[in-house]
Scaffold this motif. Structure first.
Motif, mmCIF file in Angstrom:
data_model
loop_
_atom_site.group_PDB
_atom_site.id
_atom_site.type_symbol
_atom_site.label_atom_id
_atom_site.label_comp_id
_atom_site.label_asym_id
_atom_site.label_seq_id
_atom_site.Cartn_x
_atom_site.Cartn_y
_atom_site.Cartn_z
ATOM 1 N N ALA A 49 0.846 -1.194 0.000
ATOM 2 C CA ALA A 49 0.000 0.000 0.000
ATOM 3 C C ALA A 49 0.881 1.243 0.000
ATOM 4 N N GLN A 50 0.272 2.388 -0.143
ATOM 5 C CA GLN A 50 1.004 3.643 -0.181
ATOM 6 C C GLN A 50 1.551 4.007 1.199
ATOM 7 N N ARG A 51 2.621 4.806 1.192
ATOM 8 C CA ARG A 51 3.366 5.100 2.418
ATOM 9 C C ARG A 51 2.613 6.062 3.321
ATOM 10 N N VAL A 52 2.872 5.903 4.627
ATOM 11 C CA VAL A 52 2.423 6.836 5.655
ATOM 12 C C VAL A 52 3.639 7.158 6.518
ATOM 13 N N VAL A 53 3.861 8.444 6.779
ATOM 14 C CA VAL A 53 5.053 8.878 7.510
ATOM 15 C C VAL A 53 4.612 9.679 8.729
ATOM 16 N N ARG A 54 5.187 9.315 9.880
ATOM 17 C CA ARG A 54 4.940 10.082 11.104
ATOM 18 C C ARG A 54 6.128 10.996 11.364
ATOM 19 N N HIS A 55 5.851 12.267 11.657
ATOM 20 C CA HIS A 55 6.898 13.246 11.932
ATOM 21 C C HIS A 55 6.944 13.527 13.427
ATOM 22 N N ILE A 56 8.135 13.335 13.990
ATOM 23 C CA ILE A 56 8.372 13.633 15.405
ATOM 24 C C ILE A 56 9.544 14.593 15.460
ATOM 25 N N GLY A 57 9.253 15.868 15.693
ATOM 26 C CA GLY A 57 10.313 16.867 15.670
ATOM 27 C C GLY A 57 10.926 16.947 14.277
ATOM 28 N N GLY A 58 12.233 16.731 14.216
ATOM 29 C CA GLY A 58 12.916 16.771 12.928
ATOM 30 C C GLY A 58 13.098 15.412 12.298
ATOM 31 N N THR A 59 12.574 14.353 12.903
ATOM 32 C CA THR A 59 12.727 13.002 12.363
ATOM 33 C C THR A 59 11.418 12.515 11.757
ATOM 34 N N SER A 60 11.554 11.547 10.865
ATOM 35 C CA SER A 60 10.391 10.974 10.179
ATOM 36 C C SER A 60 10.439 9.465 10.296
ATOM 37 N N TRP A 61 9.263 8.862 10.577
ATOM 38 C CA TRP A 61 9.173 7.422 10.755
ATOM 39 C C TRP A 61 8.073 6.872 9.847
ATOM 40 N N PRO A 62 8.442 6.118 8.816
ATOM 41 C CA PRO A 62 7.396 5.457 8.015
ATOM 42 C C PRO A 62 6.746 4.339 8.812
ATOM 43 N N GLY A 63 5.527 4.034 8.495
ATOM 44 C CA GLY A 63 4.836 2.984 9.234
ATOM 45 C C GLY A 63 3.486 2.670 8.632
ATOM 46 N N ARG A 64 2.709 1.902 9.371
ATOM 47 C CA ARG A 64 1.382 1.473 8.929
ATOM 48 C C ARG A 64 0.324 2.130 9.806
#
Length: 668
Positions: A220-235
């Motif tokens: 499926a298409q990507r989802v990215v969580r942003h925490i401060g200056g970092t990014s975490w892809p996930g489901r």
């Protein structure tokens, strides 16, 4: 047995209903006529409604099988046709209209658009479009509404008219059988797809919790969580109770973060947002969820190249779940059966929305039209509809076999309490349709639709202004306030005694009004004068004569002159801003006694004014102030102007020191 008063399609439908019920048409007619009043009009339609409602109760008990083999689509569509043309006279009129259509155009695409097939039509019907060339049977809005009031599979009765508009926008507001059949089957397929989705990692869903949407997995298409200056892809997973995010690992996912959307007493806030490198708002593809249950906002991005349709979908679905639980809490819906009924209607609404988005991919429909709470949360007076819905829900004593709960039960999405309910008992206690306790709901919805159309027209005119740039908006603003220049010029002439008779009249009236304390009467007279101006404008048809405001953007100045004027304007604005800052700082110095002499003087003046207000009635002070304002501009007094007093006041003001200001950056 065929009744001559019925149309052929109505006779066929009655025969099929009799077969489903294991009886004869004659027995159904006899049962119907026992309660039918002979003087009542519309005998044929009432008979069709009676037979169809009884047959659909039995059909809904096996609706999963009937959808798969196509018999439900065919029979329900025939029922709608029979409802539209129940009598033989209706059939004759329908035949004539079809013949006229075929004279105007020989193929379906011209029937729809009058010129060529709309792109949405091709996409919606895809490979079955050739079948529509000779397809003369189609149903209208009222028939579709009637069917959905009996079986809320294709649409919920509360928003059925909005859904029908979206479904038939490309087919001249008529629903053809191939499209209807495909639509029903795709809803069943999507519900089966939801059941096949994987449960979030480390989470055990509740017995009545089901997945509504999921993105971010490997296929499926990507989802990215942003925490401060970092990014975490996930489901990301959405259920009818919560939102789950699982950060991606090499070959699996971390334990899911759960956001409880059903929790009350929490201020759930979800809004669109823009993200980008180093926090720059460059890409408008994200949502932000905020509540007291999180220490920091949850920022989720849905990367797309051309649009933000994925973000808009997630935003709408999350709001729908939040509004569902707020509805249950606000109207105190506590019965497990009734609570699950609203959950089921929400789940079906989400399924319909996904199906329509897959079928109409070029011109996406308005998302809220297929969702119950998001629609009426935004529509004007939509809260009235929700109040009517809650009242009808509380009056409901049993769950109908054709209700959303039982439809989902047959499609393997169920609540444990339904498993303990016997079909036979429900059938014995059931009469009529699942939503027969909503007599005033249709009227309320119609009123909301009419107001929504008016608001839509008004918003369309506003959007034109919003699309203009800063320069054009400034020109429009100055053009709109230009009538005030005439008012200010006229008032200037009055206070400068250029029109002495009018000035004396205005001054006398103001003195009388203040002395007699007729301020309320004066305001009332002003309001009535405004009403009179509006009536005069209506009588003269000013709005029709001047249906638009023309703003000219041309200028007699050259490019260099325009640049120089812009620089002068910017410099003047900067000076005004500096003057405002200095004034505020000087006032602060007086309040904080940084200039003790000036502070003492101000305190003495304030004390004197306070004593004056305590001793002298305020109306006399106001009269004196008004007369002074007029008389100070009288030509006879201009030579007596207090030049020295103004100069001393200016010198006193300039001698006040300001509070020091130090500008620093964040790192220093």
């Amino acid at each position: 047995m065929k009744k001559k008063c019925l149309s052929p399609i109505a006779n066929d439908v009655l025969q099929k209903c009799a077969e489903i019920l294991g009886t004869t048409v004659y027995a159904l007619v006899v049962e119907f006529e026992q309660d039918f009043e002979p003087g009542t009009n519309d005998y044929a339609r009432k008979l069709v409604e009676f037979c169809c409602s009884k047959a659909l109760v039995n059909l809904c008990l096996y609706i999963d099988e009937k959808i798969s083999d196509g018999s439900f689509s065919q029979l329900s569509f025939d029922m709608m046709l029979a409802w539209e043309s129940p009598s033989s006279s209706n059939e004759d009129l329908y035949t004539e209209s079809v013949a006229k259509e075929r004279e105007d155009t020989k193929i379906f695409p011209k029937e729809v658009t009058g010129a060529q097939v709309d792109d949405d039509t091709l996409l919606f019907y895809s490979d079955i479009l050739p079948l529509l060339v000779d397809e003369e049977r189609h149903v209208g809005e009222d028939a579709f509404v009637w069917m959905c009031s009996l079986v809320p599979l294709a649409a919920d009765v509360v928003n059925v008219r909005f859904a029908f508009e979206a479904l038939t926008a490309a087919t001249a507001n008529r629903f053809h059988f191939p499209g209807y059949d495909k639509y029903i089957k795709e809803i069943n397929k999507y519900i089966n797809y939801l059941l096949s989705l994987q449960t979030p990692t480390g989470v055990e869903l509740a017995d009545d919790e089901y997945i509504l949407h999921m993105e971010g997995s490997a296929n499926a298409q990507r989802v990215v969580r942003h925490i401060g200056g970092t990014s975490w892809p996930g489901r990301l997973t959405l259920t009818n109770y919560a939102l789950y995010f699982e950060a991606s690992k090499i070959a699996s996912y971390e334990k899911a973060l759960r956001i409880d959307l059903s929790r009350q007493g929490v201020d759930h806030k979800v809004r669109p947002a823009a993200t980008g490198p180093w926090g720059a708002p460059l890409f408008d593809r994200a949502i932000v969820y905020e509540s007291s249950q999180l220490s920091e906002p949850l920022v989720l991005e849905f990367p797309e190249i051309t649009s933000a349709t994925r973000r808009d979908l997630w935003l709408t679905l999350i709001k729908e779940v939040i509004l569902l639980h707020q509805f249950l809490y606000k109207f105190n819906i506590e019965s497990p059966l009734k609570v699950w009924e609203m959950h089921a209607r929400t789940i079906l609404g989400v399924a319909r929305l996904h199906v329509v988005r897959e079928l109409l991919t070029i011109s996406l429909p308005v998302l809220r039209n297929f969702l119950l709470f998001s629609l009426f949360d935004e529509l004007p007076k939509g809260d009235y509809v929700l109040e009517e819905l809650s009242t009808a829900l509380k009056q409901m004593s049993t769950i109908h076999p054709c209700s959303a709960s039982y439809i989902l039960k047959r499609l393997n999405i169920s609540h444990p309490i339904l498993e303990r309910t016997e079909h036979k008992k429900v059938l014995e206690e059931t009469s009529g349709g699942p939503l027969e306790n909503l007599p005033s709901l249709e009227t309320t919805i119609s009123q909301v639709r009419e107001e929504a159309k008016e608001v839509g027209i008004a918003k369309a005119t506003v959007e034109v202004i919003k699309e203009e740039g800063l320069g054009v908006n400034l020109l429009i603003f100055f053009e709109l306030i230009s009538p005030l220049k005439d008012v200010l010029s006229f008032w200037q002439e009055i206070i400068t005694w250029e029109r002495p008779i009018i000035t004396l009249f205005v001054l006398t009236m103001m003195m009388v009004i203040i002395y007699k304390e007729w301020i309320g009467y004066a305001i009332a007279a002003s309001l009535l004068w405004c009403v009179g101006k509006m009536i005069w404008a209506r009588y003269k048809r000013v709005g029709e004569k001047y249906n638009e405001i023309v703003v000219c953007t041309c200028s007699d100045q050259t490019t260099i002159e325009s640049i120089v004027n812009a620089q002068h304007g910017l410099k003047n604005f900067q000076e005004m801003l500096q003057t405002a800052n200095i004034t505020i700082l000087k006032i602060r110095s007086i309040l904080e006694s940084r200039a003790p002499k000036h502070t003492n003087q101000v305190m003495l003046v304030l004390i004197a004014v306070a004593i004056l207000l305590l001793v002298v009635p305020f109306k006399f002070i106001l009269m004196a102030t008004t007369s002074h304002y007029f008389l100070m501009n009288l030509k006879l007094r201009k030579f007596k102007s207090n030049y020295k007093g103004n100069r001393r006041l200016r010198e006193w003001w300039e001698s006040i020191p300001v509070t020091p200001v130090r500008v620093v950056d964040k790192t220093s």
